[in-house]
Write an enzyme that holds these catalytic residues in place. Structure first.
Site, mmCIF file in Angstrom:
data_model
loop_
_atom_site.group_PDB
_atom_site.id
_atom_site.type_symbol
_atom_site.label_atom_id
_atom_site.label_comp_id
_atom_site.label_asym_id
_atom_site.label_seq_id
_atom_site.Cartn_x
_atom_site.Cartn_y
_atom_site.Cartn_z
ATOM 1 N N HIS A 282 0.883 -1.354 0.022
ATOM 2 C CA HIS A 282 -0.048 0.195 -0.155
ATOM 3 C C HIS A 282 0.833 1.212 0.163
ATOM 4 O O HIS A 282 0.218 2.379 -0.178
ATOM 5 C CB HIS A 282 -0.815 -0.215 1.151
ATOM 6 C CG HIS A 282 -2.176 -0.949 1.190
ATOM 7 N ND1 HIS A 282 -3.434 -0.503 0.868
ATOM 8 C CD2 HIS A 282 -2.015 -2.460 1.304
ATOM 9 C CE1 HIS A 282 -4.001 -1.725 0.706
ATOM 10 N NE2 HIS A 282 -3.309 -2.603 1.046
ATOM 11 N N ASP B 228 3.574 9.445 -1.061
ATOM 12 C CA ASP B 228 2.348 8.792 -0.666
ATOM 13 C C ASP B 228 2.171 7.409 -1.590
ATOM 14 O O ASP B 228 2.303 7.606 -3.069
ATOM 15 C CB ASP B 228 1.187 9.697 -0.756
ATOM 16 C CG ASP B 228 0.118 9.319 0.285
ATOM 17 O OD1 ASP B 228 -0.173 8.132 0.953
ATOM 18 O OD2 ASP B 228 -0.552 10.289 0.889
HETATM 19 P P1 ADQ Z 1 -3.070 6.378 4.662
HETATM 20 O O1 ADQ Z 1 -1.486 6.757 4.681
HETATM 21 O O2 ADQ Z 1 -3.843 6.116 6.007
HETATM 22 O O3 ADQ Z 1 -2.957 4.965 3.780
HETATM 23 P P2 ADQ Z 1 -5.005 7.772 2.672
HETATM 24 O O4 ADQ Z 1 -4.997 6.964 1.668
HETATM 25 O O5 ADQ Z 1 -4.630 8.991 2.521
HETATM 26 O O6 ADQ Z 1 -3.870 7.092 3.635
HETATM 27 O O7 ADQ Z 1 -6.285 7.624 3.613
HETATM 28 C C1 ADQ Z 1 -6.989 6.400 3.774
HETATM 29 C C2 ADQ Z 1 -8.155 6.651 4.554
HETATM 30 O O8 ADQ Z 1 -8.295 7.394 5.635
HETATM 31 C C3 ADQ Z 1 -9.079 7.588 3.665
HETATM 32 O O9 ADQ Z 1 -10.408 6.739 3.555
HETATM 33 C C4 ADQ Z 1 -9.330 9.016 4.350
HETATM 34 O O10 ADQ Z 1 -10.599 9.543 4.261
HETATM 35 C C5 ADQ Z 1 -9.212 8.429 5.787
HETATM 36 N N1 ADQ Z 1 -8.654 9.415 6.708
HETATM 37 C C6 ADQ Z 1 -7.373 10.307 6.436
HETATM 38 N N2 ADQ Z 1 -7.423 11.082 7.446
HETATM 39 C C7 ADQ Z 1 -8.624 11.200 8.204
HETATM 40 C C8 ADQ Z 1 -9.232 11.938 9.002
HETATM 41 N N3 ADQ Z 1 -8.259 13.176 9.615
HETATM 42 N N4 ADQ Z 1 -10.289 11.778 9.647
HETATM 43 C C9 ADQ Z 1 -10.961 10.819 9.074
HETATM 44 N N5 ADQ Z 1 -10.642 9.937 8.000
HETATM 45 C C10 ADQ Z 1 -9.337 10.080 7.509
HETATM 46 C C11 ADQ Z 1 -2.049 4.047 3.222
HETATM 47 C C12 ADQ Z 1 -1.168 4.672 2.234
HETATM 48 C C13 ADQ Z 1 -2.001 5.552 1.196
HETATM 49 C C14 ADQ Z 1 -2.942 4.732 0.402
HETATM 50 C C15 ADQ Z 1 -3.594 3.719 1.371
HETATM 51 C C16 ADQ Z 1 -4.375 2.956 0.663
HETATM 52 O O11 ADQ Z 1 -0.356 5.456 2.981
HETATM 53 O O12 ADQ Z 1 -0.948 6.103 0.332
HETATM 54 O O13 ADQ Z 1 -3.938 5.197 -0.363
HETATM 55 O O14 ADQ Z 1 -2.935 3.131 2.397
HETATM 56 O O15 ADQ Z 1 -3.949 1.884 -0.031
#
Ligand code: ADQ
Length: 472
Positions: free
Chosen positions: A160, A368
């Site tokens: 991921h 990311d």
């Molecule tokens: P994350 O780094 O956690 O995941 P991201 O893809 O930005 O990142 O977000 C994942 C989920 O978390 C989204 O559905 C988002 O809405 C939710 N989210 C983030 N911040 C939030 C907040 N403050 N309040 C509520 N919800 C929040 C990892 C990798 C990413 C990759 C994902 C999926 O780092 O690059 O996109 O996995 O593979």
């Protein structure tokens, strides 16, 4: 149809909305095949409670047709496998932050010990024709450990987060062991073609792998199919959330509250990879360089707490608080605060309303894997009056979302200029860009991602016949 077994560090209860699109999509496939989801329970067992390194109690519960199987971790295992190696070595290095890595020699042993324990606990629960799908950097060696115990099932792996170029990977003591472990899988999935390119560059230069054509690579007596499968969101589910009562209420509240201003929004986990201080510096530059944005633009930044026991995370928290405070102190007026910063999680049901009320989204990570917020923002917009996405070129999402305003977050002036452009963008251009982006995220949604990965894994075996799994 073979049963699907998903393995990830943490599980989400697929029956809850808060679980998000990924859990919902996986749950759908798991439900269809009466599958199993295996991972850490989230429970830590201290030594005085009987926690022993390399051991953990197994819990089995049913969620509809899906079996949820979780294992507890002892304090020693948690500290070395999770905080130490996964989040202290792999997370920073894979995000190109060698300066933040803590190469403590003890971590790798704990990482391996937990992967071995997971393999030991999982193996007796497997049927011979189960398909196993392992997720993310915590579990890179899992297939190798399962193979060492005699497992011959098809096993796929999806990363991921980004994979860095070979020279950065090579900074990890034991990098050759890690990459060799990847060759125990049948299919490797990466978020972007850039990450895939880094894998193949490493495979050729360091592992002297042979290219068998069409993304198949052979090394260490094994061959593996490596491809990019950019993860998507459940666009329909997100659109439904936007139209649901809570989504609409949130939208109305935000629209009323900010009726005289243009709203900018940032939603992230509070992580150094997300580029939050850089974003704040660009916003400050915007207010400084383009005075007409003062009093007319408000940035809502939500940053949810994350891994607070790691020092680099408390450093970023303080830096962000201080930057937001100084912007408000220097530019704020009695009737206007430029930044509203909240250190919390926003309920998933409210996110679409917030996104829809915003004229601009700032998704500006330094690196990311994908970034799903960029896709959620597009799915939540009103197609007749959509907002504009300002997206870092260093997010995996930038490979697909070319119609966003792509920025280099290290370039403060350039990012400020792009935000200014986004705030000024005429309706017709906003519509065209949004339409193109929506078409892409609809086509490559989370169901597409699941299906294409699993199809690739299902067809991997026939090509692989006759290989000895155990020679590793
Ligand atoms: P994350 O780094 O956690 O995941 P991201 O893809 O930005 O990142 O977000 C994942 C989920 O978390 C989204 O559905 C988002 O809405 C939710 N989210 C983030 N911040 C939030 C907040 N403050 N309040 C509520 N919800 C929040 C990892 C990798 C990413 C990759 C994902 C999926 O780092 O690059 O996109 O996995 O593979």
């Amino acid at each position: 149809m073979s049963r699907l077994v998903v393995v990830s560090n943490r599980l989400a209860d697929p029956r809850k909305t808060a679980a998000g699109g990924l859990a919902v999509a996986l749950a759908e496939v798991l439900n269809n095949t009466g599958g199993m989801w295996f991972g850490w329970s989230g429970k830590l067992v201290e030594p005085e409670q009987g926690g022993v390194a390399g051991e953990g109690e197994v819990h089995i519960q049913n969620a509809g047709a899906v079996q949820l199987v979780t294992v507890d971790l002892s304090r020693a295992d948690h500290d070395a496998y999770y905080t130490g190696y996964s989040n202290g070595v792999l997370w920073p290095v894979f995000h190109y932050r060698l300066d933040l890595a803590d190469f403590d020699a003890g971590y790798i042993a704990g990482y391996r010990r937990v992967n071995q324990m997971f393999a030991r606990k999982l193996l007796p629960l497997l049927n011979p024709d189960d398909i196993i799908w392992v997720h993310d950097y915590h579990l890179i060696p899992l297939a190798a450990e399962l193979r060492a115990l005699g497992c011959t099932n098809r096993i796929g792996f999806f990363l991921h987060i980004p994979l860095p170029p070979p020279l950065i990977l090579a900074a990890i003591p034991g990098h050759d062991w890690l990459i060799r472990a990847l060759f125990s899988y049948d299919v490797l999935g990466f978020q972007s073609n850039v990450d895939l390119g880094h894998f193949t560059a490493y495979a050729q230069s360091e592992a002297h792998a042979q290219h068998l054509g069409e993304g198949r690579w052979r090394a260490f007596n094994r061959s593996v199919q490596a491809s990019a499968f950019p993860i998507g969101i459940d666009v329909q589910e997100f659109e439904a959330l936007t139209q649901a009562q809570e989504g609409r209420d949130m939208y109305e509240r935000m629209k009323n509250e900010y009726s005289r201003r243009k709203l900018l929004v940032g939603v992230d986990r509070l992580d150094y990879s997300k580029g939050l201080p850089h974003r704040m510096r660009a916003f400050r530059e915007l207010l400084d360089k383009y005075p007409e944005t003062r009093k007319s633009a408000t940035l809502i930044q939500i940053a949810s707490p994350s891994r607070e026991d790691v020092t680099a995370y408390s450093d970023i928290l303080h830096e962000l608080e201080s930057l937001c405070g100084s912007i408000n102190g220097d530019f704020g007026e009695l009737d206007w605060m430029p930044v509203r910063y909240m250190h919390r999680v926003v309920a998933r049901a409210r996110l679409p309303g917030l996104y829809r009320a915003a004229r601009v989204a700032l998704v500006t990570p330094l690196r990311d894997g994908m970034n799903l917020v960029a896709k959620e923002f597009i799915a939540a917009q009103d197609p007749d009056d959509p907002g504009v996405l300002v997206l870092s070129r260093f997010a995996g999402a930038a490979e697909q979302m070319r119609e966003a305003l792509l920025v280099n977050p290290y370039d403060t002036a350039g990012t400020a200029a792009a935000i200014h452009l986004a705030l000024q963008m005429p309706l017709e251009e906003r519509r065209l860009r949004h339409q193109a982006l929506l078409t892409t995220i609809r086509r490559f949604d989370v169901h597409w991602w699941c299906e294409t990965f699993l199809e690739s894994l299902a067809s991997a075996r026939s090509e692989e016949s006759g290989t000895s799994w155990l020679r590793l």
